[in-house]
Design a protein around this motif. Structure first.
Motif, mmCIF file in Angstrom:
data_model
loop_
_atom_site.group_PDB
_atom_site.id
_atom_site.type_symbol
_atom_site.label_atom_id
_atom_site.label_comp_id
_atom_site.label_asym_id
_atom_site.label_seq_id
_atom_site.Cartn_x
_atom_site.Cartn_y
_atom_site.Cartn_z
ATOM 1 N N HIS A 1 -31.602 7.664 3.356
ATOM 2 C CA HIS A 1 -31.596 6.244 3.703
ATOM 3 C C HIS A 1 -32.249 6.000 5.060
ATOM 4 O O HIS A 1 -32.928 5.000 5.266
ATOM 5 C CB HIS A 1 -30.153 5.726 3.710
ATOM 6 N N ASP A 2 -32.052 6.924 5.983
ATOM 7 C CA ASP A 2 -32.582 6.770 7.336
ATOM 8 C C ASP A 2 -33.760 7.711 7.569
ATOM 9 O O ASP A 2 -34.003 8.162 8.679
ATOM 10 C CB ASP A 2 -31.471 7.045 8.362
ATOM 11 N N GLY A 3 -34.488 8.014 6.494
ATOM 12 C CA GLY A 3 -35.568 8.976 6.598
ATOM 13 C C GLY A 3 -36.713 8.493 7.462
ATOM 14 O O GLY A 3 -37.138 7.341 7.371
ATOM 15 N N ALA A 4 -37.212 9.377 8.314
ATOM 16 C CA ALA A 4 -38.338 9.037 9.171
ATOM 17 C C ALA A 4 -39.640 9.178 8.398
ATOM 18 O O ALA A 4 -39.721 9.890 7.392
ATOM 19 C CB ALA A 4 -38.353 9.943 10.397
ATOM 20 N N HIS A 5 -40.674 8.504 8.865
ATOM 21 C CA HIS A 5 -42.000 8.631 8.286
ATOM 22 C C HIS A 5 -42.804 9.640 9.091
ATOM 23 O O HIS A 5 -42.710 9.681 10.321
ATOM 24 C CB HIS A 5 -42.717 7.281 8.288
#
Length: 405
Positions: free
Chosen positions: A131-135
């Motif tokens: 859900h809080d994955g970085a790019h």
């Protein structure tokens, strides 16, 4: 009548009818040699083409799985698509209608955007399933393997330099003047240098706002789209402020938009804009409308942008399912303006006490003192040439003259 009428003045905004073409969250990605616009529809999972002459939209390819970004190749024969939920980078041939899988990412890694470098290297933005994955920014090698070149998977963050971190990258484009990559990362516009591997921030901050000015002071509210011309001028979709912003020569300005995208605010200011909204249900109001930029034109939450330099036009996809065209100076006009600047600098350096004065659209010569007759002849020819240039060029001349004198 075409989408971008050549009879309209600079800065004029035209709208492609949402009802006519039944668009669904259109995201323009490029323009072909005929001026037709190619765009993806994320929610309909397809690629469509907008005809510049008739304004009709045709379906080119379907059955994607949430296409999230794309770009058109330099020869304008193929489109690269970042198909997020299939975890693939797909090449679609505009002439044959065939698609080819360029690369497929491993489970848990989803592409959100793609672009081609000036050397045809494929760059992509990917994220993980959290859900809080970085790019992160990746490069597709010649053997089709993928390596991370900036950022790290995990929690989102912000950091420039070699150990860069990103938050939410909405778009990625290549700067044609130097080959660096521009990234729309939340409220910031950032740059990645493929040679040094350094990430830097061009403009924007964590603070949400709408401030024009020098890069270090400018504020945005979620940058969703990027477009660049061959001179390096940057056009941004300022989603939260419902504006198109321009970055040029170290300065940020607003091309279109003068109010935030608060539909309640717009309705209270001018309810006559929305006569069909009988129940004041602002969730069903489409606020994008035609008009002169920064006067009566409105763009509701622009999400993507592309440029047609040959015809002098920007195409913007909006959150209320419209595509807007914005008339800008064409590449030929910009080249002519450059020639005028060069010629003017030449004559200013060559004269003794002769100088140009500019008043509206007339150029006159005063206090002429030449060393030789051929100098005056050359000067007169230059004046004659300048008089027959487009009106927009005189504004540039005026600014230069104000600086010189």
């Amino acid at each position: 009548m075409g989408v971008a009428s050549t009879k309209k003045e600079l800065g004029w905004v035209d709208i492609v009818s949402r009802k006519k073409n039944k668009l669904q969250y259109p995201r323009p990605q490029g323009v072909d040699e005929n001026g037709d616009v190619f765009f993806i529809e994320r929610l309909s999972h397809r690629i469509r083409k907008l005809g510049i002459k008739d304004g009709n939209c045709n379906i080119l390819d379907e059955e994607y799985k949430f296409p999230s970004g794309g770009c058109i190749e330099k020869n304008k024969s193929k489109i690269l698509i970042a198909d997020r939920d299939s975890r693939k980078i797909i090449s679609f041939d505009l002439k044959s209608g065939r698609r080819q899988v360029i690369t497929q990412f491993s489970v848990g890694k989803r592409p959100c955007g793609v672009c081609l470098g000036i050397d045809n290297t494929i760059y992509a933005v990917i994220t993980d399933d959290s859900h809080d994955g970085a790019h992160v920014l990746v490069q597709v090698e010649k053997n089709l393997s993928v390596k991370i070149i900036a950022g790290s998977l995990g929690s989102r963050g912000f950091c420039d330099g070699l150990n860069a971190q990103f938050s939410l990258i909405y778009d990625i484009k290549v700067d044609p003047t130097n080959g660096t990559l521009l990234l729309a990362d939340g409220n910031r516009l950032r740059r990645f240098d493929p040679i040094t591997k350094l990430v830097s921030t061009i403009a924007g901050d964590t603070t949400i706002g709408v401030i024009d000015g020098i890069y270090s002071q400018a504020l945005f509210h979620t940058i969703r789209g990027i477009a660049l011309d061959s001179d390096g001028t940057i056009y941004l979709c300022d989603f939260g402020n419902s504006r198109i912003r321009i970055l040029k020569n170290g300065f940020v300005s607003t091309l279109v938009g003068s109010q935030p995208c608060d539909s309640h605010h717009l309705l209270s200011k001018s309810p006559s804009l929305f006569p069909s909204a009988q129940n004041k249900d602002t969730s069903t109001i489409f606020m994008t409308r035609s008009g002169k930029a920064n006067k009566d034109a409105i763009l509701f939450c622009p999400v993507a942008i592309t440029i047609d330099e040959d015809r002098g036009c920007l195409y913007v996809g909006t959150a209320d399912d419209s595509i807007a065209s914005i008339i800008i100076p064409s590449q030929d006009v910009r080249r002519q303006e450059k020639r005028i600047q060069i010629l003017l600098y030449f004559w200013l350096a060559d004269r003794q006490r002769a100088f140009l004065t500019l008043h509206n659209t007339k150029i006159s010569k005063e206090s002429k003192h030449f060393h030789q007759p051929e100098q005056e002849s050359r000067f007169r020819r230059a004046l004659h040439w300048l008089v027959h240039t487009p009106r927009g060029a005189f504004d540039i001349l005026n600014r230069i003259l104000e600086f010189v004198y």
